[in-house]
Design a protein around this motif. Structure first.
Motif, PDB file in Angstrom:
ATOM      1  N   ALA A  79       0.941  -1.087   0.019  1.00 32.74           N
ATOM      2  CA  ALA A  79       0.078   0.230  -0.093  1.00 32.74           C
ATOM      3  C   ALA A  79       0.955   1.212   0.004  1.00 32.74           C
ATOM      4  O   ALA A  79       1.982   1.271   0.788  1.00 32.74           O
ATOM      5  CB  ALA A  79      -0.876  -0.044   1.149  1.00 32.74           C
ATOM      6  N   THR A  80       0.433   2.142  -0.920  1.00 34.34           N
ATOM      7  CA  THR A  80       1.283   3.571  -0.812  1.00 34.34           C
ATOM      8  C   THR A  80       0.762   4.270   0.112  1.00 34.34           C
ATOM      9  O   THR A  80      -0.409   4.892   0.080  1.00 34.34           O
ATOM     10  CB  THR A  80       1.193   4.247  -2.233  1.00 34.34           C
ATOM     11  OG1 THR A  80       1.617   3.155  -3.424  1.00 34.34           O
ATOM     12  CG2 THR A  80       1.978   5.596  -2.262  1.00 34.34           C
ATOM     13  N   VAL A  81       1.634   4.769   1.391  1.00 32.98           N
ATOM     14  CA  VAL A  81       1.044   5.238   2.447  1.00 32.98           C
ATOM     15  C   VAL A  81       1.666   6.760   2.278  1.00 32.98           C
ATOM     16  O   VAL A  81       1.313   7.500   3.311  1.00 32.98           O
ATOM     17  CB  VAL A  81       1.431   4.621   3.704  1.00 32.98           C
ATOM     18  CG1 VAL A  81       0.903   3.479   4.187  1.00 32.98           C
ATOM     19  CG2 VAL A  81       3.009   4.699   3.823  1.00 32.98           C
ATOM     20  N   GLY A  82       2.622   7.114   1.457  1.00 36.74           N
ATOM     21  CA  GLY A  82       3.235   8.390   1.286  1.00 36.74           C
ATOM     22  C   GLY A  82       3.590   8.674   0.005  1.00 36.74           C
ATOM     23  O   GLY A  82       3.989   7.569  -0.765  1.00 36.74           O
ATOM     24  N   LYS A  83       3.994   9.954  -0.432  1.00 37.58           N
ATOM     25  CA  LYS A  83       4.619  10.291  -1.480  1.00 37.58           C
ATOM     26  C   LYS A  83       5.573  11.357  -1.218  1.00 37.58           C
ATOM     27  O   LYS A  83       5.615  12.082  -0.316  1.00 37.58           O
ATOM     28  CB  LYS A  83       3.508  10.988  -2.647  1.00 37.58           C
ATOM     29  CG  LYS A  83       2.872   9.904  -3.155  1.00 37.58           C
ATOM     30  CD  LYS A  83       1.663  10.667  -4.079  1.00 37.58           C
ATOM     31  CE  LYS A  83       0.830   9.515  -4.951  1.00 37.58           C
ATOM     32  NZ  LYS A  83       0.062  10.139  -6.067  1.00 37.58           N
TER      33      LYS A  83
END
Length: 207
Positions: A79-83
């Protein structure tokens, strides 16, 4: 007859216990719900210690690096939790260096912060979508890929420690055999995250 029966009972009990132990780690399901706090989070990051990109034994070291990005709760695994929306390597008066001379790095962002595993306040995953052009004298090359990383809630530290083969040199000019296309760099360093003066947290769960 009593002794053989007793032995069979002991063996059966031991086998059952071993079977239960073997099953218990597998029964732990990976996190699929990721809670970022605050949510959403506007994050700033500054390095703690040196940031090092190594290619074929040539270390390119930055004593200063900083960035900014966002974090948000999400679901899934991975899961992409940040950028990471911006990141700078080096600073005025503190350029990145190598045995080949000063190093200039121009990243193409956003990079992603991807979560895969959560245990006791530590999230493991990787920094994805890495893309950067690196210039060292007449040598110019581009690195893409990902870098394994872990984030610790108690300290706000994102520790990046890429594994061999995660990053690849996809373009190279003026580098000769020092940095050929196909080389596998490593990227290591630690960044401290803040949201204002607070440390953001990531918590994984499986409801």
């Amino acid at each position: 007859m009593k002794k053989p029966i007793r032995n069979i009972a002991v063996v059966a009990g031991a086998a059952s216990a071993a079977f239960a132990l073997a099953l218990s780690p597998a029964s732990a399901a990976p996190s699929t719900v990721w809670t970022v706090s605050p949510n959403p989070a506007n994050i700033t990051a500054v390095n703690s210690g040196n940031i090092v990109l190594s290619v074929n034994g040539i270390a390119m070291t930055c004593t200063k690096s900083n960035g900014a990005g966002t974090g948000a709760s999400t679901t899934g695994n991975p899961a992409t939790v940040g950028k990471i929306n911006s990141i700078a390597f080096g600073a005025t008066g503190a350029p990145c260096t190598s045995v080949l001379g000063p190093v200039t790095t121009v990243p193409t962002t956003p990079w992603t912060i991807v979560a895969q595993d959560y245990t006791a306040g530590v999230t493991k995953g990787y920094v994805g979508n890495v893309n950067a052009k690196v210039t060292v004298g007449a040598c110019v090359f581009r690195v893409t890929g990902k870098a394994s990383a872990s984030y610790t809630n108690s300290t706000g530290a994102l520790a990046v420690n890429s594994l061999a083969g995660e990053l690849t040199v996809v373009e190279s000019a003026g580098c000769g055999s020092a940095v050929p296309v196909g080389a596998k760099p490593t990227f290591k360093g630690t960044y401290l995250f803040k949201v204002g003066t607070a440390i953001p947290t990531i918590v994984g769960s499986n409801p």
